[in-house]
Enzyme design. Structure first.
Site, short mmCIF file in Angstrom:
data_model
loop_
_atom_site.label_atom_id
_atom_site.label_comp_id
_atom_site.label_asym_id
_atom_site.label_seq_id
_atom_site.Cartn_x
_atom_site.Cartn_y
_atom_site.Cartn_z
N GLU A 14 0.79 -1.21 0.00
CA GLU A 14 0.00 0.00 0.00
C GLU A 14 0.83 1.27 0.00
OE1 GLU A 14 0.18 -1.73 3.91
OE2 GLU A 14 -1.23 -2.27 2.38
N CYS A 61 -4.15 -2.46 -3.08
CA CYS A 61 -2.96 -2.80 -3.85
C CYS A 61 -3.29 -3.18 -5.28
CB CYS A 61 -2.21 -3.96 -3.19
SG CYS A 61 -0.72 -4.36 -4.12
N CYS A 64 -0.80 -6.79 -6.24
CA CYS A 64 -1.48 -8.06 -5.96
C CYS A 64 -2.98 -7.77 -5.95
CB CYS A 64 -1.01 -8.71 -4.67
SG CYS A 64 -0.91 -7.63 -3.27
N HIS A 68 -7.43 -8.62 -1.95
CA HIS A 68 -8.24 -7.95 -0.92
C HIS A 68 -9.73 -8.12 -1.20
CE1 HIS A 68 -5.03 -6.12 1.42
NE2 HIS A 68 -4.39 -6.01 0.28
N ARG A 484 2.01 -12.51 -1.08
CA ARG A 484 3.02 -12.11 -0.10
C ARG A 484 2.75 -12.64 1.30
NH1 ARG A 484 2.28 -9.06 -4.05
NH2 ARG A 484 4.06 -8.34 -5.27
N SER A 507 2.16 -7.54 4.54
CA SER A 507 3.29 -6.68 4.85
C SER A 507 3.15 -6.03 6.22
CB SER A 507 3.47 -5.63 3.77
OG SER A 507 3.73 -6.29 2.55
N CYS A 551 7.16 -5.85 -3.60
CA CYS A 551 6.36 -5.30 -4.70
C CYS A 551 7.12 -4.51 -5.74
CB CYS A 551 5.23 -4.41 -4.19
SG CYS A 551 3.82 -5.32 -3.70
N CYS A 554 12.38 0.12 -4.70
CA CYS A 554 12.82 0.59 -3.39
C CYS A 554 14.14 1.30 -3.58
CB CYS A 554 12.94 -0.52 -2.38
SG CYS A 554 14.15 -1.76 -2.78
#
Lengths: 572, 373
Positions: A14, A61, A64, A68, A484, A507, A551, A554
């Site tokens: 998120e 998200c 993925c 949800h 995940r 996460s 995801c 980074c």
């Protein structure tokens, strides 16, 4: 002398994630994980129609996507006592499997592989030798010397143009890269092929849910009606397309992904003793063969493992209000009755209260509150969730097909069972479950066809669709396994509306800050002991971080021991 | 190294594509951009001669579904070429570098191509409480947005988050999530709403800029007319069922199995402007209505607050699809449905009225040109 490292942002499901870590004598000695973006979903959901919740939460998200929505419709169905038709379970399973296959392949090739594969080194490869290697590990037809020479030519042109595009500024040439040039070339070729393939498998979502990302779900079943005598419904043409996509996916996974994974892993066995982190694993389980409520025959069994003791699988319940609790002692929230005690999600509260430094800032106060993520605990234990947890719980539960793929892989790589508890183990577990899923998806597909053949075309249970049929108050929990890791939504319905809604996402388990006892969560724990040989090019950190599949992009920002900025690190 | 930036054709040639591949690619671009066959030559010429357009892509309050959609849209060869041809100098999602090297590239682009680069934004920006709800590298999203927008030639706001705030801006909007157009007063902002937008629509918006060197024609809400000037209802293949009064009454009923109109199940097609009925999703495989679920209106402002999703439009006072102008006017006057865009009201009128309004809208757009040459 410790070196302070700041990783910001690690973007994951998120949003934006930041890690601060201490490096001493070439290894990480401590780490802090912080979520730096919040949208307040739980506040927005209050007062809404529970049947709409899947659409809201699905937007947690887009990487993925669907997971949800699935957890949400299950939570509402649990609250209202709805059992969905088996056809809908099969459609949900097929969408689940398509998501896993797409997500895991993209993770391996586009998010993780460049931690292990040196793109530039591929320029030096002999395409003939790459061909020989490729044919020795797989029957995949695109393996001629001319094909690899072509790929190499493309990379050469790319590099010679002076514009490396998405490959610019990687750590090419770093001594931690150990693959021969020929294997690197193989990796690059399949990087491109996987990019092409990934947008095909998601068409299963489009068929059943109308679009991808963010396909449609339905409380009570699936929105796609079956009618084999109608062009406007799920018919032989639509099902044939699903079947073909599943065949192609299985071929790609078995003939490209897994051989590549094993080939790469065989050069990096030292990573089987790095990045283990927490010794506890939590799995809610998923992929019901009959019904969500029949947990016993889930393909991914439910359970928890403590202290890496594979002889005991502990029972897990989302409804036992003592088992799962969320803490906020290090999170930017406040609880109405004090911040020290944890809360079960049915009693959960989401009151945003930022107490961090005023931006722009250099450092967070890691002694106090330092994240927008809450800290979930299972019976007080920090737990790792994800592919490794799923494979371990299934293994320990005596699932033969899981034991078989795990054992044969350990044998092929010639590593002990303890190798599983590592950065490499996490990455391998992801591949192994993808193979299993590719096979299971075909079983679900056959079940769906067989039901239709036998005249069962029910796709939704609408007995409780109208709010007039609902009780005045109801509570539910929807448990699932996202790619995940363990994912659950808790709902409280009052007066036909959502009174409370809490999401505890994978996460949150893995990336959360410390709990009141100072126990680290999975990211923080796994980084400890990870080597950092060159602080300017800490590709090793990326390997461990990416083994959790955070995801997307980074960035690792490095600071010296005085907190002075040294360098920021490229990642992907 | 080249002494001039490589043209797109030169780049394609270097990467081993044949002229035939390249021509095929240009035809695809033209098709994706909705250009007739006679326009293909123009696309070809643009690709042959144009140096790569510097592009920077930002992520704020979002879920990355727009990036995912963009990736889905790409035709295989196109995937490689588009990513390279537009010289994507900054993108957290796709580039190998991030952090220092990426920011270095970003700042180099912002400096070297000041006033020339294309800025793509995914996500809204939280303004409440000094922006603490979205910080990247210790800086607020607002800070980062303002700095980058200053030198941008144009901004494309991907998806509903950047275009109109989307889910985090739904009531009570806890973080003060704000769409980009309300923060940045840039002369050239293109909104491409949807949650997410269709991948091919995203690609085509960029392609239009590249091929014709100008912003596509935009409507009053800064959306490309090519993809947002038709209601889903008007392009829906189930529309004849609506006209004949054949409706799904309950999910999975006999009428659902016959593919009747989903209007009574809450379909927002009648108030939603998007290309789903024409372009469809994931290379034309399907779209929500075809797969049996109503449109939830994800490309419209405030669609999250225009629910509940399964309450059909006639249940809202004044929003019967064939209501008269007077009833609709009263409903809006009474603020019965907060946040419903005025244009949506207009298009809820009878078909005759709709055509009349369409003509009027055309005139309005002609009076106040946005984009175009």
């Amino acid at each position: 002398m410790a070196t302070r490292i700041v990783v910001d942002p690690i973007t994951r499901i998120e949003g934006h994630l930041r890690i601060e870590a201490e490096v001493k004598d070439g290894r990480i000695v401590d780490a802090y994980s912080s979520g730096t973006m919040v949208r307040g979903f739980e506040l927005i959901l209050k007062g809404r129609d529970p049947r709409d919740a899947w659409a809201f939460t699905e937007r947690a998200c887009g990487v993925c996507t669907t997971v949800h929505a699935l957890a949400s419709v299950r939570a509402v169905e649990d609250a209202l006592g709805i059992t969905v038709p088996q056809n809908a379970e099969m459609v949900r399973n097929l969408m689940f499997c398509a998501q896993y296959m797409q997500d895991h392949v993209v993770h391996f090739y586009h998010l993780h592989a460049l931690d292990w594969v040196d793109v530039v080194s591929a320029l030096k490869a002999d395409p003939q030798k790459t061909c020989e290697i490729a044919r020795s590990i797989s029957r995949w037809p695109r393996s001629s010397p001319a094909y690899f020479a072509d790929v190499q030519k493309r990379i050469a042109a790319f590099v010679n143009s002076g514009q490396l595009g998405i490959f610019a500024n990687g750590y090419w040439g770093h001594p931690a890269y150990k693959l021969p040039a020929e294997v690197n070339l193989l990796g690059v070729a399949h990087y491109l092929e996987a990019l092409e393939w990934q947008k095909e498998i998601v068409k299963i979502h489009t068929i059943f849910g109308g679009k991808n990302p963010h396909p449609n779900y339905l409380v009570g079943g699936a929105p796609c009606a079956i009618n084999v005598d109608e062009a406007n419904a799920i018919n032989a043409e639509r099902l044939a397309m699903v079947g073909q996509l599943l065949d192609q996916a299985q071929q790609f996974i078995e003939m490209v992904y897994i051989p590549d994974l094993l080939a790469v892993a065989s050069f990096y066995k030292d990573w089987a003793s790095v990045g283990g982190g927490l010794p506890n694993y939590l799995v809610y389980g998923d992929l019901p063969v009959h019904s969500y409520n029949d947990t016993v025959d889930y393909k991914f069994p439910r359970g928890a493992i403590l202290n890496r003791d594979l002889s005991t699988v502990h029972e897990v319940s989302g409804k036992d209000t003592e088992q799962i609790k969320e803490f906020i002692s290090h999170s930017w929230y406040e609880y109405s009755d004090g911040d020290e005690a944890g809360k079960h999600p049915w009693k959960g509260e989401t009151n945003l209260k930022y107490t961090g430094p005023k931006p722009p800032y250099e450092h967070l106060n890691v002694e106090g509150k330092y994240s927008w993520l809450k800290t979930p605990r299972w019976n007080g234990h920090p737990m790792e969730v994800g592919p490794l947890a799923r494979m371990l719980v299934a293994y320990a539960s005596g699932r033969e097909e899981v034991q078989e793929v795990v054992n044969s892989t350990l044998k092929k790589l010639d590593v002990p069972v303890t190798a599983l508890f590592s950065t490499l183990g996490r990455t391998a577990a992801r591949g192994l479950e993808t193979v299993l899923i590719a096979g299971w998806a075909k079983e679900f597909y056959q079940q769906l066809l067989s039901n239709i053949k036998n005249g069962d075309t029910r796709m939704a249970n609408t007995d409780m669709w109208e709010p007039e049929t609902w009780p005045e108050e109801a509570t539910g929990v929807g448990l699932s396994e996202a790619p995940r890791g363990a994912l659950a939504h808790w709902i409280v319905i009052k007066d036909k509306k959502i009174d409370n809604y809490q999401l505890v996402v994978p996460s949150t388990w893995n990336a959360s800050p410390r709990d009141p006892q100072g126990q680290r969560s999975a990211y923080e724990a796994s980084l400890i002991g990870t080597p950092v040989n060159n602080p300017d090019q800490p590709v090793e950190i990326l390997r461990t971080i990416h083994s959790f599949d955070p995801c997307i992009a980074c960035a690792v920002h490095l600071y010296d021991e005085k907190g002075r900025y040294i360098h920021q690190v490229a990642t992907f | 190294m080249q002494d001039h930036p490589l043209t797109i054709w030169e780049h394609a040639r270097l990467r081993g594509y044949s002229r035939r591949d390249f021509l095929r690619f240009c035809s695809w671009l033209a098709a994706a951009a909705g250009i007739e066959a006679s326009g293909v030559g123009k696309v070809l010429h643009a690709m042959d001669t144009k140096p790569r357009l510097p592009v920077v892509w930002f992520h704020f309050q979002e879920c990355t579904c727009c990036s995912e959609s963009f990736i889905r849209s790409s035709h295989p060869i196109v995937a490689d070429i588009i990513l390279d041809k537009i010289s994507l100098d900054y993108t957290e999602t796709l580039q190998a570098a991030a952090g220092f090297q990426a920011e270095e590239a970003l700042h180099a682009t912002m400096k070297k191509y000041k006033g020339e680069y294309l800025m793509l934004v995914e996500g809204s920006v939280p303004l409440k409480d000094d922006g603490v709800y979205c910080c990247i590298g210790g800086r607020t999203a607002l800070d980062i947005l303002k700095e980058a927008a200053e030198g941008a030639k144009a901004l494309i706001c991907w998806g509903s988050c950047a275009s109109n705030g989307c889910i985090q801006a739904a009531a009570p909007n806890p973080t003060g999530a704000t769409p980009i157009g309300k923060i940045i007063h840039h002369p050239q902002v293109i909104n491409v709403p949807g949650c997410p937008p269709i991948g091919e629509v995203m690609a085509a918006t960029v392609v239009h800029l590249l091929a014709f060197e100008r912003v596509p024609q935009l409507d009053g809400l800064s959306r490309p007319k090519a993809f947002y000037s038709r209601r889903v209802h008007d392009t829906c293949y189930r529309r004849p069922n609506y006209d004949a009064g054949l409706f799904v009454e309950t999910f999975d009923d006999e009428n659902a199995k016959r593919g009747y109109c989903l209007y009574k199940m809450g379909c927002r097609g009648p108030v939603t402007y998007n290309a789903c009925g024409v372009t469809r999703w994931n290379n034309g495989v399907s779209f929500p209505i075809q797969s049996g679920h109503g449109c939830i209106g994800c490309s419209e402002a405030s669609f999250w607050d225009n629910g509940p999703f399964y309450r059909h439009l006639a249940s809202f006072p004044g929003f019967g699809i064939e209501s008269t102008a007077d009833t609709v006017g009263m409903a809006v006057g009474a603020a019965a449905v907060a946040g419903m865009a005025a244009h949506a009201v207009v298009t809820n009128l009878s078909k005759r009225k709709h055509i009349r309004e369409g003509i009027k809208e055309g005139k309005e757009n002609a009076d106040t040109p946005k984009g175009g040459a």
